[in-house]
Write an enzyme that holds these catalytic residues in place. Structure first.
Site, PDB file in Angstrom:
ATOM      1  N   ARG A   1       0.812  -1.209   0.000  1.00  0.00           N
ATOM      2  CA  ARG A   1       0.000   0.000   0.000  1.00  0.00           C
ATOM      3  C   ARG A   1       0.854   1.272   0.000  1.00  0.00           C
ATOM      4  NH1 ARG A   1       0.062  -4.643   1.357  1.00  0.00           N
ATOM      5  NH2 ARG A   1       0.556  -4.165   3.523  1.00  0.00           N
TER       6      ARG A   1
ATOM      7  N   CYS B   1      -4.704  -2.983   8.832  1.00  0.00           N
ATOM      8  CA  CYS B   1      -3.617  -2.270   8.161  1.00  0.00           C
ATOM      9  C   CYS B   1      -4.046  -0.821   8.023  1.00  0.00           C
ATOM     10  CB  CYS B   1      -3.333  -2.875   6.785  1.00  0.00           C
ATOM     11  SG  CYS B   1      -2.157  -1.901   5.797  1.00  0.00           S
TER      12      CYS B   1
ATOM     13  N   THR C   1      -2.498   1.793   6.496  1.00  0.00           N
ATOM     14  CA  THR C   1      -2.306   2.367   5.162  1.00  0.00           C
ATOM     15  C   THR C   1      -3.374   1.890   4.190  1.00  0.00           C
ATOM     16  OG1 THR C   1       0.065   2.240   5.642  1.00  0.00           O
ATOM     17  CG2 THR C   1      -0.560   2.845   3.416  1.00  0.00           C
TER      18      THR C   1
ATOM     19  N   THR D   1       3.281   4.886   8.450  1.00  0.00           N
ATOM     20  CA  THR D   1       4.070   4.855   7.225  1.00  0.00           C
ATOM     21  C   THR D   1       3.925   6.185   6.490  1.00  0.00           C
ATOM     22  OG1 THR D   1       2.277   4.028   5.837  1.00  0.00           O
ATOM     23  CG2 THR D   1       3.620   2.371   6.979  1.00  0.00           C
TER      24      THR D   1
ATOM     25  N   LYS E   1       8.850  -5.622   9.777  1.00  0.00           N
ATOM     26  CA  LYS E   1       8.392  -6.529   8.719  1.00  0.00           C
ATOM     27  C   LYS E   1       9.419  -7.622   8.424  1.00  0.00           C
ATOM     28  CE  LYS E   1       4.981  -3.686   6.300  1.00  0.00           C
ATOM     29  NZ  LYS E   1       3.854  -4.622   6.399  1.00  0.00           N
TER      30      LYS E   1
ATOM     31  N   CYS F   1       0.644   2.222  12.411  1.00  0.00           N
ATOM     32  CA  CYS F   1       0.989   1.140  11.481  1.00  0.00           C
ATOM     33  C   CYS F   1       0.797  -0.137  12.284  1.00  0.00           C
ATOM     34  CB  CYS F   1       2.425   1.266  10.991  1.00  0.00           C
ATOM     35  SG  CYS F   1       2.985  -0.171  10.034  1.00  0.00           S
TER      36      CYS F   1
END
Length: 503
Positions: free
Chosen positions: A297, A331, A333, A375, A417, A448
């Site tokens: 994204r 999520c 984003t 993000t 991540k 995030c």
């Protein structure tokens, strides 16, 4: 003329009923016939849509003795019922007493009711037969052994069955090579059933209850001989055409997973941890599509790389088809793409961002300065800024260098991540958090879904002399989903977040 127009507008909607065939072809066909000629259908033929569906079922010939396995029968019934559900039917009829022993198991896995034949029979008996009457039951050995009739009639009536020798002859007459199930409705098979009824009358039975749907095929002949025997297909047909309350299936939460994978597991754990449950069965049904192949994204928003909208939409549609009542996307984003997707779905996406901002406004008051750790794609999309404006809140974001630290903490080689939750990534996040506190933030959104894997929700977090509240949107999303599942008011559950320790 006006009255007629109003009457037309208030006419009942079409009722679509599916009938599971293949468990006794002639008996199923007889039910279909009696359904079509029932009074309710003849009076309003345009209201009803029936579909009789029958497929090859090899185990139908196996004897229904005490140890008969129901496994393949259960799977067959479920497949046919599911096809009715997928075709938009309102309810399913299951004309088979052996299958009625597991009817509730099948219904539990569907979003439409499987009409209870035993409830139909019990309802008829209680309206027509005096309590404490002795009832004789003509049933297979399997149904008899399961205690199906005792559960529905044992408290108010006396139940009797044929003796062992008569039962054996009855089973042969019904299910044998030249039995009633194969269409031999006269001669020796009919005589064996008649003798079984006489044996029940000799035990004091004044009414004979059917425990085999095939009994309906010879019911009229037995009644002409003076036997008071009930026709289950006629009773079941009348029951099916009653106006019944629609079934409300258990709440099912759909989850768009894989964005990212660890955050999905973290979100599910929060749903489980915050569901009031005394046993496994009290927890919420969840259907998850763990799809890490949904395009990134942030990359789409910042660098115009592959648009994730189609992949997200397709995932949501699959969750919708799986019976989800609401969809959660853990999520932040991804919420930049939610608005364009929602209009094309039949079920709501629970908006994690607006729920988070509303919770902050209620808990910490409007006019509060909120720091946002997220993000760069989330920041650029302004989705949190828009939600905050509606709630009267101000959003503070990190300076360029500090935002670079946040991105490295998430995406870097030693970032979250990549599987890290300690060390460099945590240090970078704490530096960015301290920076936001210095700008005046009293609340920090962990914007995030990877961030709560490092910094958990906390009402009073100390950062180098600053005292700040850390807000975990996935926790708020989880609690909102729990509230939806319980049908409870939003505030009752979400306000309890003040007492929830960081997970």
């Amino acid at each position: 003329m006006k009255a007629k127009s109003r009457s037309r507008q208030q006419a009942p909607m079409v009722r679509k009923l599916g009938i599971v065939g293949g468990l006794g072809s002639l008996a199923g066909g007889d039910l279909f016939y009696k359904l079509v000629k029932s009074r309710a259908v003849l009076e309003d033929q345009g209201r009803y849509h029936f579909l009789f569906e029958q497929h090859p079922f090899k185990d139908v010939l196996l004897p229904l003795d005490q140890g008969a396995s129901m496994t393949s029968r259960k799977f067959y019934v479920f497949q046919v019922c599911k096809s009715f559900e997928d075709s938009g039917f309102d309810a399913v009829m299951l004309p088979c007493f052996a299958s009625q022993t597991f009817r509730a198991e099948i219904e539990e896995e569907l979003g439409i009711p499987v009409l209870d034949m035993m409830v139909a029979l019990a309802r008829h008996v209680r309206h027509t037969v005096s309590p404490r009457t002795t009832l004789g039951v003509i049933a297979s050995v399997f149904v008899r052994h399961c205690g199906l009739f005792e559960r529905h009639f044992g408290k108010d009536f006396q139940i009797v069955y044929p003796d062992a020798d008569t039962q054996a002859k009855l089973m042969e007459a019904m299910y044998g090579l030249n039995g009633i199930k194969d269409g031999h409705l006269e001669g020796a098979p009919l005589e064996a059933v008649y003798q079984a009824c006489l044996s029940l009358q000799a035990q004091g039975a004044t009414v004979i209850l059917p425990g085999m749907t095939e009994l309906s095929l010879v019911c009229a002949d037995l009644q002409r001989r003076g036997i008071t025997v009930l026709d289950i297909n006629e009773i079941y047909a009348d029951f099916a055409t009653l106006d019944q309350q629609p079934m409300r299936p258990p709440f099912k939460l759909g989850i768009v997973g894989g964005v990212g994978p660890a955050a999905t597991v973290d979100f599910m754990a929060k749903v489980v941890a915050n569901t009031p449950a005394g046993k496994d069965q009290d927890h919420i049904k969840m259907v998850v599509e763990q799809n890490p192949q949904i395009p990134d994204r942030t990359a789409s928003l910042l660098r115009d790389e592959t648009d994730p909208t189609m992949a997200m939409y397709a995932t949501c549609k699959r969750l919708e088809s799986a019976g989800a009542n609401a969809i959660a996307i853990p999520c932040n984003t991804a919420h930049a793409f939610v608005e364009r997707i929602q209009a094309h779905l039949r079920v709501p996406i629970v908006n994690m961002l607006s729920e988070t901002v509303e919770w902050i406004a209620r808990t910490h008051g409007s006019g509060q300065a909120i720091g946002l750790l997220a993000t760069s794609g989330t920041l650029q999309s302004q989705v949190y800024h828009q939600a905050a404006r509606h709630a009267g809140l101000q959003v503070l974001t990190p300076g360029v260098d500090y935002q670079a630290m946040v991105m490295d903490a998430i995406y870097g080689p030693r970032g979250i991540k990549a599987g890290f939750t300690q060390g460099l990534c945590k240090e970078q996040l704490l530096l960015a958090a301290e920076h936001l506190c210095e700008l005046g933030a009293g609340v920090l959104i962990l914007g995030c879904t990877e961030l709560p894997l490092v910094l958990g929700h906390c009402e009073a977090f100390e950062i180098n002399g600053h005292r700040v509240a850390l807000v975990d949107p996935t926790m708020i999303l989880a609690l909102k989903c729990v509230a939806l599942a319980q049908g409870a008011g939003k505030l009752n559950v979400l306000n309890s977040l003040e007492h929830v320790a960081a997970i």
